[in-house]
Design a protein around this motif. Sequence first.
Motif, short mmCIF file in Angstrom:
data_model
loop_
_atom_site.label_atom_id
_atom_site.label_comp_id
_atom_site.label_asym_id
_atom_site.label_seq_id
_atom_site.Cartn_x
_atom_site.Cartn_y
_atom_site.Cartn_z
N GLY A 13 0.84 -1.24 -0.11
CA GLY A 13 -0.09 -0.15 0.03
C GLY A 13 0.74 1.22 0.03
O GLY A 13 0.61 2.04 0.66
N GLY A 19 1.91 4.68 3.69
CA GLY A 19 2.63 3.79 2.98
C GLY A 19 3.58 4.37 2.21
O GLY A 19 4.99 4.24 2.44
N GLY A 92 -4.58 -1.46 2.64
CA GLY A 92 -5.82 -1.52 3.46
C GLY A 92 -6.89 -0.50 2.80
O GLY A 92 -6.53 0.37 2.05
N ILE A 189 -6.26 9.61 10.59
CA ILE A 189 -4.82 10.04 9.79
C ILE A 189 -5.28 10.60 8.61
O ILE A 189 -6.09 9.90 7.89
CB ILE A 189 -3.82 8.74 9.78
CG1 ILE A 189 -3.73 8.26 10.94
CG2 ILE A 189 -2.29 9.45 9.09
CD1 ILE A 189 -3.11 8.86 12.05
N THR A 191 -5.12 10.93 5.11
CA THR A 191 -4.82 10.36 3.88
C THR A 191 -5.88 10.36 3.29
O THR A 191 -7.24 10.81 3.28
CB THR A 191 -4.41 8.65 4.47
OG1 THR A 191 -5.55 7.93 4.87
CG2 THR A 191 -3.26 8.75 5.48
N ILE A 193 -7.90 7.56 2.88
CA ILE A 193 -8.66 6.29 3.30
C ILE A 193 -10.13 6.45 2.91
O ILE A 193 -10.82 5.72 2.57
CB ILE A 193 -8.17 6.00 4.61
CG1 ILE A 193 -8.87 4.64 5.11
CG2 ILE A 193 -8.77 7.14 5.66
CD1 ILE A 193 -8.29 3.50 4.86
N1 LIG Z 1 -6.24 6.98 7.48
C1 LIG Z 1 -6.74 6.52 8.79
O1 LIG Z 1 -7.35 7.17 9.72
C2 LIG Z 1 -6.45 5.20 9.27
C3 LIG Z 1 -6.97 4.51 10.42
C4 LIG Z 1 -6.55 3.33 11.16
C5 LIG Z 1 -5.92 2.47 10.09
N2 LIG Z 1 -5.77 2.95 8.93
C6 LIG Z 1 -5.10 1.76 7.94
O2 LIG Z 1 -3.86 2.23 7.85
C7 LIG Z 1 -3.48 1.64 6.50
C8 LIG Z 1 -3.01 2.67 5.25
O3 LIG Z 1 -3.93 3.35 4.77
P1 LIG Z 1 -4.04 4.94 4.60
O4 LIG Z 1 -4.73 5.47 5.58
O5 LIG Z 1 -2.61 5.45 4.41
O6 LIG Z 1 -4.83 5.10 3.29
P2 LIG Z 1 -4.72 5.43 1.93
O7 LIG Z 1 -5.98 4.94 1.11
O8 LIG Z 1 -4.23 6.80 1.62
O9 LIG Z 1 -3.55 4.26 1.27
C9 LIG Z 1 -3.84 2.92 1.34
C10 LIG Z 1 -2.94 2.29 0.01
O10 LIG Z 1 -3.52 0.84 0.17
C11 LIG Z 1 -3.65 0.42 -1.31
N3 LIG Z 1 -4.36 -0.65 -1.57
C12 LIG Z 1 -5.80 -0.76 -1.27
N4 LIG Z 1 -6.27 -1.98 -1.38
C13 LIG Z 1 -5.14 -2.60 -2.04
C14 LIG Z 1 -5.00 -3.93 -2.73
N5 LIG Z 1 -5.98 -4.89 -2.62
N6 LIG Z 1 -3.69 -4.45 -2.95
C15 LIG Z 1 -2.80 -3.49 -2.87
N7 LIG Z 1 -2.80 -2.12 -2.31
C16 LIG Z 1 -4.00 -1.89 -1.88
C17 LIG Z 1 -4.31 1.76 -1.75
O11 LIG Z 1 -4.21 1.54 -3.41
C18 LIG Z 1 -3.52 2.83 -1.22
O12 LIG Z 1 -2.60 3.10 -1.95
C19 LIG Z 1 -4.63 0.97 5.99
O13 LIG Z 1 -4.30 -0.46 6.21
C20 LIG Z 1 -5.85 1.54 6.67
O14 LIG Z 1 -6.99 0.67 6.98
C21 LIG Z 1 -5.82 4.16 8.43
#
Ligand SMILES: NC(=O)c1ccc[n+]([C@@H]2O[C@H](COP(=O)([O-])OP(=O)(O)OC[C@H]3O[C@@H](n4cnc5c(N)ncnc54)[C@H](O)[C@@H]3O)[C@@H](O)[C@H]2O)c1
Length: 269
Positions: A13, A19, A92, A189, A191, A193
Motif C-alpha cells: 500500500g 505507506g 488496506g 490520519i 490520508t 482512506i
Molecule cells: N487513515 C486513517 O485514519 C487510518 C486509521 C486506521 C488505520 N488505517 C489503516 O492504515 C493503512 C494505510 O491506509 P492509509 O490511511 O494510508 O490510506 P490510503 O488510502 O491513503 O492508502 C492505502 C493504500 O493501500 C492500497 N491498497 C488498497 N487495496 C489494496 C489492494 N487490494 N492491494 C494493494 N494495495 C491496496 C491503496 O491503493 C492505497 O495506496 C490501511 O490498512 C488502513 O486501513 C488508516
Amino acid sequence: MKNFKDKNIVITGAGSGMGRCMSIELAGKGAKIIASDINKQGLEETVEMVKRNGGTIHSHQVDVGKETAVFAFGENVLKEHGHVDVLINNAGFALGKINFKSLKMNDFHKIMDVNFWGVVNHTKAFIDNLLTRPEASIVNISSLFGIIGVADQVPYCTSKFAVKGFSEALRMELMNSNVVVTCVHPGGIKTNIAKNAVHYGDDETMDKFEKRALRIPAEEAASLIIKAIRNKQERLLIGPEVYMADSLVRTSPVGYGKVLKFIMDKAMQ
Ligand SMILES: NC(=O)c1ccc[n+]([C@@H]2O[C@H](COP(=O)([O-])OP(=O)(O)OC[C@H]3O[C@@H](n4cnc5c(N)ncnc54)[C@H](O)[C@@H]3O)[C@@H](O)[C@H]2O)c1
C-alpha cells in the motif's frame, strides 16, 4: 533495529498515505524500499518522490487480496533482493457507512481478503527469510477500529480486530526469535482512506468524517511507526482518541459503546 541503512524493507500500500510517507522517510534513512500497491499511478508517484530525494526503491503492482499474486510477489522479491529485513503490512481500505443488514457480502469478503488475508499471506511469504536475519520486524497496521467495535463498520472492525489477534498470537510464537511483531492502531490520519473507501452513497457522512476525524498528518504517523520499529516497540497507538478508547475498553469492556457513541455523535454534529 539499530538503523535502517541498507535494510530491505517491503511496504504494501505504498502508493498513498502512510505507506508512501514511510517509503520516503525510510529511503531517506538509507533503506532499500520494495514497494507494492494495486494502484499503478500512486505507486509511480511514490517511486518518483523517493528517487527525487536520492533514495532507492523498487516497485511491484500487486493486489494484496489475491493469495497467488502475494506468494508470487514474495518469490520475486527474494529472488531479486536475496532477503527482507522489515515487512510492513500497510495496504488496506475501508467501507463507507453501512449497516450489517444492508451490506453486500462481496464487500465483506473483499475487505477480509485485503485487510486481513493480505497481512497473513505476506507474513507467510516472508517469515522463513525474516527468521534468518540478524534482526527483523513485521509491522501490521490495524486501527482504532481494531480496539473498539463501531456501528456501520462491522466488516472493517472485523478485519482490523483480526489483524490484532493475528499479530498478538504470532508475537507469542516469535517471542524468543530475532523477529519483532508490531501492531499499530492509528486513529484518524489525514490520508486518502475516506476517498478510497467503497462508498454506499452516504457521501455527506464520509465528507464529514474526512474533515473532522482525519486530523493527524500522514508524515507524523509514518515517523511514529518508524520510531516504533527502531525501538522494537510491539504495540503502537497513534492519536489521543486511541489512547482514550483503549483505556475505556479496559474499564468497561461492554459499556464503552454508549460513551463512545455519545462522543462520536457529538464530533460528527
Ligand atoms: N487513515 C486513517 O485514519 C487510518 C486509521 C486506521 C488505520 N488505517 C489503516 O492504515 C493503512 C494505510 O491506509 P492509509 O490511511 O494510508 O490510506 P490510503 O488510502 O491513503 O492508502 C492505502 C493504500 O493501500 C492500497 N491498497 C488498497 N487495496 C489494496 C489492494 N487490494 N492491494 C494493494 N494495495 C491496496 C491503496 O491503493 C492505497 O495506496 C490501511 O490498512 C488502513 O486501513 C488508516
